[in-house]
Each structure stands twice: as structure tokens, then as C-alpha cells.
Scaffold this active site. Structure first.
Site, PDB file in Angstrom:
ATOM      1  N   ARG A 106     -28.500  15.278  13.623  1.00  0.00           N
ATOM      2  CA  ARG A 106     -27.553  14.777  12.639  1.00  0.00           C
ATOM      3  C   ARG A 106     -26.406  14.068  13.345  1.00  0.00           C
ATOM      4  NH1 ARG A 106     -24.178  17.628   7.897  1.00  0.00           N
ATOM      5  NH2 ARG A 106     -23.118  18.615   9.612  1.00  0.00           N
ATOM      6  N   THR A 110     -21.770   9.825  10.804  1.00  0.00           N
ATOM      7  CA  THR A 110     -22.354   9.347   9.538  1.00  0.00           C
ATOM      8  C   THR A 110     -22.986  10.491   8.744  1.00  0.00           C
ATOM      9  OG1 THR A 110     -24.515   8.971  10.524  1.00  0.00           O
ATOM     10  CG2 THR A 110     -22.946   7.154  10.661  1.00  0.00           C
ATOM     11  N   ASP A 202     -30.261  31.243  11.132  1.00  0.00           N
ATOM     12  CA  ASP A 202     -30.750  30.024  11.775  1.00  0.00           C
ATOM     13  C   ASP A 202     -32.177  30.262  12.253  1.00  0.00           C
ATOM     14  OD1 ASP A 202     -31.387  28.136  13.983  1.00  0.00           O
ATOM     15  OD2 ASP A 202     -29.378  27.397  13.546  1.00  0.00           O
ATOM     16  N   ASP A 205     -32.912  29.512  16.012  1.00  0.00           N
ATOM     17  CA  ASP A 205     -32.339  30.521  16.905  1.00  0.00           C
ATOM     18  C   ASP A 205     -33.154  31.807  16.864  1.00  0.00           C
ATOM     19  OD1 ASP A 205     -30.328  28.921  17.843  1.00  0.00           O
ATOM     20  OD2 ASP A 205     -28.788  29.707  16.504  1.00  0.00           O
TER      21      ASP A 205
HETATM   22  N1  URA Z   1     -31.499  25.768   8.947  1.00  0.00           N
HETATM   23  C1  URA Z   1     -31.624  27.069   9.260  1.00  0.00           C
HETATM   24  O1  URA Z   1     -32.169  27.400  10.313  1.00  0.00           O
HETATM   25  N2  URA Z   1     -31.172  28.009   8.419  1.00  0.00           N
HETATM   26  C2  URA Z   1     -30.584  27.694   7.255  1.00  0.00           C
HETATM   27  O2  URA Z   1     -30.199  28.604   6.510  1.00  0.00           O
HETATM   28  C3  URA Z   1     -30.449  26.329   6.925  1.00  0.00           C
HETATM   29  C4  URA Z   1     -30.918  25.387   7.780  1.00  0.00           C
END
Ligand code: URA
Length: 211
Positions: A106, A110, A202, A205
Site C-alpha cells: 500500500r 495515495t 494479522d 504475522d
Molecule cells: N489483514 C489481516 O491480516 N488481518 C486483518 O484483520 C485485516 C487484514
């Protein structure tokens, strides 16, 4: 708004495994194993419409006409990096699938997704192209990945994700209503940081142990 082409796989096995994955105490190796297993089950749903043709087969008892997959091998495209957590489960059930990778980040100014990597099999037209990304959050990166796949010739695309947010589904409905979306659950909303709530944190992760 939701998405006109959405399938939520409300199967007890999928739901049980997903609940274990949501638990913050679930360690990385188990999280990865569960994701692979769910991915296999979501692929089962995503491939329901694959064409079959009757072929002669000789069983130990007799000859028969038996249904076999007919048509070009499907393609699976991992949206990096978290998509790699779903990839092996898809390949477990479609070992002959060709594999592609799309990397997007990202742009902080922008806020638009920018492509940093793209390696796709040739001849996407006429094949089922399964894009995999565990979290359909804002929908920005999934929609951008689908843009890329369509520019490369894909005509039949299915996005497999573990969790979807209403915001991501609306974005995909506006950008790509023709793309089928197969997910294990539709969660409540995104928080101010763009995380799916209740979600599972995440995904990248938790798959790769980077927290
Ligand atoms: N990406 C992720 O890994 N977790 C989320 O909750 C949203 C996007």
C-alpha cells in the site's frame, strides 16, 4: 451491501477449525495446519462447478463409464504474503493446478495498492483461476489483484478467503461483481486500523511468526 456472488461455507468442520484459529493462544504451527485444512475444505466448495466428462474405467469387477475432471487445469494465485498460508491446502486437492504469485503493497501517500511482484502462468483464459488471500478486509488489495488477473486474461475467477468484512465485500461487489467469493465467515466490521473484528489478528504475522 454484500456481494452478489458470495458463498459462506457454514460447515461444522470449517467453523470449528476457524474458531480455533481465532483464539489468540493458538500457536503458529497449529494455526498454519488449521489454515491449510480449512483451505482444502474451501477449495472443495470453490471447485464445485468444475466440468467432468465420462471416461472408460476398468474396475477389478467390470468396465464402466466414470466421471473425471475435464478441461484445462485450474490456476491458483497466492496474494503475498498471507495467501501462501492457503496455497498448500488448495494444492492438496488440486495437485495439477498451476501456481502464480501477486505481491502488492500500500502506497502510504495515495493509499492505493502498488504491484511489486507478479508471476502468473500463461493462458489464464478459460481456466478456473483461484486467488487466495486469508483476509478480505478493505478489499483494496484483492480488487487490485483481480484487476491484474483480468488484464492477464483470466475470465473465471474465484477468491478464497478465510474471513471477509462487509467493507471488503462491498468493495469487491462494486469492482468485481462477477468474481465468486468463497469464505468461512463474514465478520462484523473493520476497526480504525483496518483489522477485521472479531477476526483473528494479522494473518501474515500469525502464519509466519513475525509478531
Ligand atoms: N489483514 C489481516 O491480516 N488481518 C486483518 O484483520 C485485516 C487484514
Amino acid at each position: 451491501m454484500t456481494h452478489p456472488n458470495l458463498t459462506i461455507v457454514n460447515h461444522p468442520l470449517v467453523q470449528h477449525k476457524l474458531s480455533l484459529m481465532r483464539d489468540e493462544r493458538t500457536p503458529g504451527p497449529e494455526f498454519r495446519r488449521l489454515l491449510r485444512e480449512i483451505s482444502l475444505l474451501l477449495t472443495y466448495e470453490a471447485t464445485r462447478g468444475l466440468p467432468v466428462a465420462m471416461r472408460p474405467v476398468t474396475t477389478p469387477l467390470t468396465e464402466m463409464q466414470a466421471p473425471m475432471l475435464d478441461g484445462p487445469d485450474p490456476v491458483v494465485v497466492s496474494i503475498l504474503r498471507a495467501g501462501n498460508g492457503l496455497l498448500d491446502g488448495v494444492l492438496d486437492v488440486i495437485p495439477t493446478a498451476k501456481v502464480g504469485f501477486v505481491g502488492l503493497y500500500r502506497d502510504e501517500e495515495t493509499l492505493r495498492p502498488v504491484q511489486y511482484y507478479c508471476k502468473l502462468p500463461t493462458e489464464l483464459a478459460g481456466r478456473l483461476v483461484i486467488a487466495v488471500d486469508p483476509m478480505l478486509a478493505t478489499g483494496n488489495s484483492s480488487a487490485a489483484a483481480v484487476d491484474l488477473l483480468k488484464s492477464a486474461g483470466a475470465t473465471q475467477i474465484c477468491l478464497i478467503c478465510l474471513l471477509a468484512a462487509p467493507e471488503g465485500l462491498s468493495w469487491m461487489a462494486a469492482a468485481h461483481p462477477d468474481v465468486r467469493i468463497v469464505t468461512a465467515a463474514l465478520d462484523s466490521h473493520l476497526n480504525e486500523k483496518g483489522y477485521i473484528v472479531p477476526g483473528l489478528g494479522d494473518a501474515g504475522d500469525r502464519i509466519f511468526g513475525t509478531v
